[in-house]
Scaffold this active site. Structure first.
Site, PDB file in Angstrom:
ATOM      1  N   HIS A   1      -1.084   6.329   5.358  1.00  0.00           N
ATOM      2  CA  HIS A   1      -1.055   4.893   5.161  1.00  0.00           C
ATOM      3  C   HIS A   1      -0.086   4.344   6.203  1.00  0.00           C
ATOM      4  CE1 HIS A   1      -2.737   4.453   0.845  1.00  0.00           C
ATOM      5  NE2 HIS A   1      -3.381   5.376   1.541  1.00  0.00           N
TER       6      HIS A   1
ATOM      7  N   GLU B   1       2.258   2.128   6.202  1.00  0.00           N
ATOM      8  CA  GLU B   1       3.666   2.015   5.804  1.00  0.00           C
ATOM      9  C   GLU B   1       4.360   3.369   5.851  1.00  0.00           C
ATOM     10  OE1 GLU B   1       1.304  -0.653   2.854  1.00  0.00           O
ATOM     11  OE2 GLU B   1       0.983   1.165   4.024  1.00  0.00           O
TER      12      GLU B   1
ATOM     13  N   CYS C   1      -0.006  -0.099  -1.518  1.00  0.00           N
ATOM     14  CA  CYS C   1      -0.539   0.527  -2.731  1.00  0.00           C
ATOM     15  C   CYS C   1       0.639   1.057  -3.557  1.00  0.00           C
ATOM     16  CB  CYS C   1      -1.501   1.660  -2.367  1.00  0.00           C
ATOM     17  SG  CYS C   1      -0.688   3.101  -1.626  1.00  0.00           S
TER      18      CYS C   1
ATOM     19  N   CYS D   1       2.638   3.854  -1.754  1.00  0.00           N
ATOM     20  CA  CYS D   1       3.463   3.309  -0.666  1.00  0.00           C
ATOM     21  C   CYS D   1       4.680   2.588  -1.235  1.00  0.00           C
ATOM     22  CB  CYS D   1       2.654   2.376   0.220  1.00  0.00           C
ATOM     23  SG  CYS D   1       1.470   3.259   1.278  1.00  0.00           S
TER      24      CYS D   1
END
Length: 188
Positions: free
Chosen positions: A54, A56, A86, A89
């Site tokens: 992801h 991040e 999400c 994250c």
């Protein structure tokens, strides 16, 4: 080719317009970042697209470690995300901030990722409960236009064309109200 993608500070205008349009739901997530060490440090501009990680997580685990300053100066990170974080994250950002007390993160999102999911709502609530974190919906007007900032700073040549955001406001307002609802529930 991946090396150029990972270390370029610019994205194409087409990518910005497509992936940060709050009316669309593209699959990929983009993170545009401004990182600054101390009050007088030169801001560092970068972007990440989710591929194996992801966006991040990739930023925190790979990019931040490369750019880290070991003199423990305060660090301000501003993220412009095409999707809100999400639940996983959110947990990893929280863990990162607990290890890095000299860092604060301002997160501006173009759209909300599965905002009705209770785990995601809780993750966002946990993040925003920290003094070091701000989470808000990207704005097209007002004191700061996040879209104009991104256009000027993440597109090579820094175009100043605000016309591409026409029609965004109704979706921005909906997202703002949904996010406000998440945060108001957390303060009860």
């Amino acid at each position: 080719l991946k090396f150029l993608v990972c270390f370029s500070m610019y994205i194409s205008k087409k990518v910005l317009k497509h992936h940060f349009d709050p009316r669309k739901a593209p699959r990929d997530a983009y993170l545009l970042c401004k990182l600054q060490w101390g009050e007088t440090g030169t801001p560092w501009i970068h972007w990440v697209k989710n591929e194996r990680y992801h966006a991040e997580i990739y930023f925190l685990e790979k990019i931040f470690k490369m750019r880290r300053s070991y003199n423990y100066v305060n660090c301000s990170i501003t993220w412009y995300l095409s999707w809100s974080p999400c639940a996983d994250c959110c947990r990893k950002i929280l863990k990162f901030l607990k290890k890095n007390s000299n860092v604060n993160i301002d997160i501006y999102v173009a759209r909300l990722y599965y905002i009705e999911d209770e785990k995601i709502r809780q993750g966002l609530q946990n993040l925003v409960s920290l003094a070091e974190v701000t989470i808000a919906v990207m704005e097209t007007k007002g004191k700061v236009s996040h879209y104009t900032f991104c256009l000027k700073n993440f597109i090579q040549g820094g175009a100043a064309d605000d016309s591409w955001t026409v029609g965004f406001q109704s979706e921005i307002t909906k997202n703002h109200l949904k996010l406000k609802d998440v945060f108001e529930v957390s303060r009860l």
